[in-house]
Design a protein around this motif. Structure first.
Motif, mmCIF file in Angstrom:
data_model
loop_
_atom_site.group_PDB
_atom_site.id
_atom_site.type_symbol
_atom_site.label_atom_id
_atom_site.label_comp_id
_atom_site.label_asym_id
_atom_site.label_seq_id
_atom_site.Cartn_x
_atom_site.Cartn_y
_atom_site.Cartn_z
ATOM 1 N N THR A 1 11.853 -2.418 20.223
ATOM 2 C CA THR A 1 10.801 -3.404 20.334
ATOM 3 C C THR A 1 10.077 -3.451 18.860
ATOM 4 O OG1 THR A 1 9.026 -4.003 21.463
ATOM 5 C CG2 THR A 1 9.140 -1.684 21.103
ATOM 6 N N ARG A 2 9.357 -4.643 18.932
ATOM 7 C CA ARG A 2 8.760 -4.620 17.585
ATOM 8 C C ARG A 2 7.229 -4.450 17.631
ATOM 9 N NH1 ARG A 2 9.792 -10.340 14.518
ATOM 10 N NH2 ARG A 2 8.135 -10.798 16.131
ATOM 11 N N GLN A 3 6.640 -3.751 16.608
ATOM 12 C CA GLN A 3 5.254 -3.691 16.389
ATOM 13 C C GLN A 3 4.674 -4.182 15.145
ATOM 14 O OE1 GLN A 3 3.295 0.340 16.692
ATOM 15 N NE2 GLN A 3 1.545 -0.394 17.749
ATOM 16 N N TRP B 1 10.564 -1.097 15.919
ATOM 17 C CA TRP B 1 10.520 -1.523 14.555
ATOM 18 C C TRP B 1 9.174 -1.920 14.003
ATOM 19 C CZ3 TRP B 1 14.531 -2.255 11.417
ATOM 20 C CH2 TRP B 1 14.675 -2.999 10.429
ATOM 21 N N MET B 2 8.489 -1.231 13.156
ATOM 22 C CA MET B 2 7.061 -1.405 12.818
ATOM 23 C C MET B 2 7.234 -2.386 11.452
ATOM 24 S SD MET B 2 5.538 2.676 13.492
ATOM 25 C CE MET B 2 3.879 1.921 13.722
ATOM 26 N N ASP B 3 6.761 -3.609 11.765
ATOM 27 C CA ASP B 3 6.672 -4.496 10.608
ATOM 28 C C ASP B 3 5.293 -4.696 10.166
ATOM 29 O OD1 ASP B 3 7.631 -6.463 8.837
ATOM 30 O OD2 ASP B 3 8.999 -7.180 10.403
ATOM 31 N N LEU B 4 5.095 -5.004 8.835
ATOM 32 C CA LEU B 4 3.737 -5.447 8.301
ATOM 33 C C LEU B 4 3.769 -6.509 7.513
ATOM 34 C CD1 LEU B 4 5.193 -4.070 5.930
ATOM 35 C CD2 LEU B 4 3.720 -2.200 6.131
ATOM 36 N N ASP C 1 -0.648 -3.870 5.071
ATOM 37 C CA ASP C 1 0.018 -2.687 5.075
ATOM 38 C C ASP C 1 -0.811 -1.934 6.208
ATOM 39 O OD1 ASP C 1 1.750 -3.465 3.307
ATOM 40 O OD2 ASP C 1 0.781 -2.407 1.398
ATOM 41 N N TRP C 2 -0.726 -2.017 7.472
ATOM 42 C CA TRP C 2 -1.373 -1.659 8.417
ATOM 43 C C TRP C 2 -0.822 -0.091 8.889
ATOM 44 C CZ3 TRP C 2 0.359 -0.606 13.506
ATOM 45 C CH2 TRP C 2 1.994 -1.035 13.477
ATOM 46 N N ILE C 3 0.251 -0.056 8.851
ATOM 47 C CA ILE C 3 0.908 1.310 9.269
ATOM 48 C C ILE C 3 0.607 2.565 8.712
ATOM 49 C CG2 ILE C 3 3.253 2.413 9.955
ATOM 50 C CD1 ILE C 3 4.561 -0.425 9.404
ATOM 51 N N ASP C 4 -0.069 3.563 9.606
ATOM 52 C CA ASP C 4 -0.421 4.727 8.975
ATOM 53 C C ASP C 4 0.139 6.060 9.836
ATOM 54 O OD1 ASP C 4 -1.765 5.043 11.505
ATOM 55 O OD2 ASP C 4 -3.762 4.527 10.662
ATOM 56 N N ALA C 5 -0.116 6.927 9.384
ATOM 57 C CA ALA C 5 0.539 8.145 9.948
ATOM 58 C C ALA C 5 0.322 8.292 11.311
ATOM 59 C CB ALA C 5 0.086 9.555 9.194
ATOM 60 N N ALA C 6 -0.891 8.148 11.873
ATOM 61 C CA ALA C 6 -1.254 8.073 13.178
ATOM 62 C C ALA C 6 -0.230 7.170 14.087
ATOM 63 C CB ALA C 6 -2.653 7.948 13.512
ATOM 64 N N ALA C 7 -0.239 5.925 13.531
ATOM 65 C CA ALA C 7 0.595 5.201 14.544
ATOM 66 C C ALA C 7 2.103 5.405 14.579
ATOM 67 C CB ALA C 7 0.470 3.530 13.452
ATOM 68 N N ARG D 1 6.447 8.644 17.742
ATOM 69 C CA ARG D 1 7.307 10.112 17.776
ATOM 70 C C ARG D 1 7.032 11.005 18.569
ATOM 71 N NH1 ARG D 1 7.792 12.512 12.161
ATOM 72 N NH2 ARG D 1 9.158 13.708 13.291
ATOM 73 N N ASP D 2 5.680 11.306 19.096
ATOM 74 C CA ASP D 2 5.387 11.953 19.989
ATOM 75 C C ASP D 2 5.895 11.447 21.343
ATOM 76 O OD1 ASP D 2 4.383 13.581 18.169
ATOM 77 O OD2 ASP D 2 1.978 12.974 18.744
ATOM 78 N N ALA D 3 6.010 10.481 21.436
ATOM 79 C CA ALA D 3 6.906 9.632 22.768
ATOM 80 C C ALA D 3 8.283 9.876 22.834
ATOM 81 C CB ALA D 3 6.140 8.376 23.039
ATOM 82 N N GLY D 4 8.760 10.482 21.890
ATOM 83 C CA GLY D 4 10.238 10.460 21.675
ATOM 84 C C GLY D 4 10.855 9.401 21.167
ATOM 85 N N ARG D 5 10.187 8.470 20.714
ATOM 86 C CA ARG D 5 10.817 7.062 20.207
ATOM 87 C C ARG D 5 11.359 7.211 18.715
ATOM 88 N NH1 ARG D 5 6.635 5.215 23.513
ATOM 89 N NH2 ARG D 5 7.533 4.543 25.648
ATOM 90 N N ALA D 6 12.458 6.757 18.404
ATOM 91 C CA ALA D 6 12.687 6.410 16.850
ATOM 92 C C ALA D 6 11.870 5.443 16.267
ATOM 93 C CB ALA D 6 14.051 6.052 16.687
ATOM 94 N N VAL D 7 11.637 5.481 14.904
ATOM 95 C CA VAL D 7 10.698 4.656 14.325
ATOM 96 C C VAL D 7 11.470 4.107 13.198
ATOM 97 C CG1 VAL D 7 8.464 4.302 12.834
ATOM 98 C CG2 VAL D 7 8.527 5.768 15.140
ATOM 99 N N ALA D 8 11.529 2.766 12.834
ATOM 100 C CA ALA D 8 12.038 2.065 11.631
ATOM 101 C C ALA D 8 10.892 1.277 11.117
ATOM 102 C CB ALA D 8 13.089 1.060 12.005
ATOM 103 N N LEU D 9 10.583 1.595 9.768
ATOM 104 C CA LEU D 9 9.408 1.182 8.959
ATOM 105 C C LEU D 9 9.980 0.104 8.115
ATOM 106 C CD1 LEU D 9 7.889 4.566 8.022
ATOM 107 C CD2 LEU D 9 7.090 3.094 9.784
ATOM 108 N N VAL D 10 9.195 -0.955 8.151
ATOM 109 C CA VAL D 10 9.513 -2.111 7.316
ATOM 110 C C VAL D 10 9.056 -2.034 5.943
ATOM 111 C CG1 VAL D 10 9.461 -4.747 6.843
ATOM 112 C CG2 VAL D 10 10.138 -3.835 8.994
#
Length: 207
Positions: free
Chosen positions: A120-122, A139-142, A146-152, A157-166
């Motif tokens: 899914t996309r955020q 899929w973390m898009d901006l 540049d809103w994506i930070d370590a907490a996001a 990751r804590d929920a067990g999902r992979a993350v792809a950063l744009v």
């Protein structure tokens, strides 16, 4: 950080989504981001509606196998209704080898029903990702900031999902500040989609 070469590792803009750019990326050990559409009853690699000769998805998958599947394929689905064809062509691959993303919600439901790993996309415009509870990753898009930070990143990751950063350069902005902010979030299941795969490897994995 798993590096995804955006439309391959290209040195000139006209090389994007070409077999030459994909082979260069795979030979260097990178994963790939690629765009898939249909043309005359076949699946092809093309960002825009295809005109003339464009690479067959089958040819790209042959390259992927030949180079030992060095990293995942991030498949940006550009046309609706491709589930059956993609499921058939991707059946030889393991779930870790690929994921599909960027479909409409109705189309995404078809991929989930087919058992294909879908992200899914955020973004700053989609703060609550659709179908998050059923997605294999995010899929973390901006698009504009540049809103994506370590907490996001950590929440997914804590929920067990992979993350792809744009990476920001895909939207015409400088990328180094974002990379510095994300370096501490590196770990299993974290990917970076970038136009600069060689620079990213040096930044995140260099001594």
């Amino acid at each position: 950080m798993i590096v995804l070469a955006h439309r391959g590792w290209w040195t000139r803009a006209e090389e994007r989504n070409s077999l030459a750019a994909f082979e260069r990326a795979l030979a260097a050990g990178f994963g790939l981001e690629l765009d898939v559409r249909d043309q005359d009853g076949r699946l092809v690699v093309s960002h825009d509606p295809p005109v003339g000769e464009v690479p067959d998805l089958a040819a790209l998958l042959e390259l992927f196998d030949r180079h030992g599947r060095p990293g995942p394929l991030a498949i940006n689905v550009k046309s609706d209704g491709l589930q059956a064809g993609l499921a058939r062509m991707l059946a030889p691959l393991a779930p870790k080898d690929f994921f599909v993303f960027d479909m409409s919600i109705p189309d995404t439901l078809g991929y989930l029903r087919a058992g294909l790993p879908a992200f899914t996309r955020q973004s700053e415009h989609e703060p609550v990702p659709a179908l998050l509870d059923r997605a294999a990753g995010v899929w973390m898009d901006l698009f504009e900031s540049d809103w994506i930070d370590a907490a996001a990143i950590r929440r997914h990751r804590d929920a067990g999902r992979a993350v792809a950063l744009v990476s920001p350069e895909l939207h015409g902005r400088p990328h180094r500040d974002a990379w510095r902010a994300w370096r501490a979030s590196d770990g299993p299941g974290v990917m970076l989609c970038t136009d600069f795969p060689d620079e990213a490897r040096e930044f995140f994995h260099g001594d």
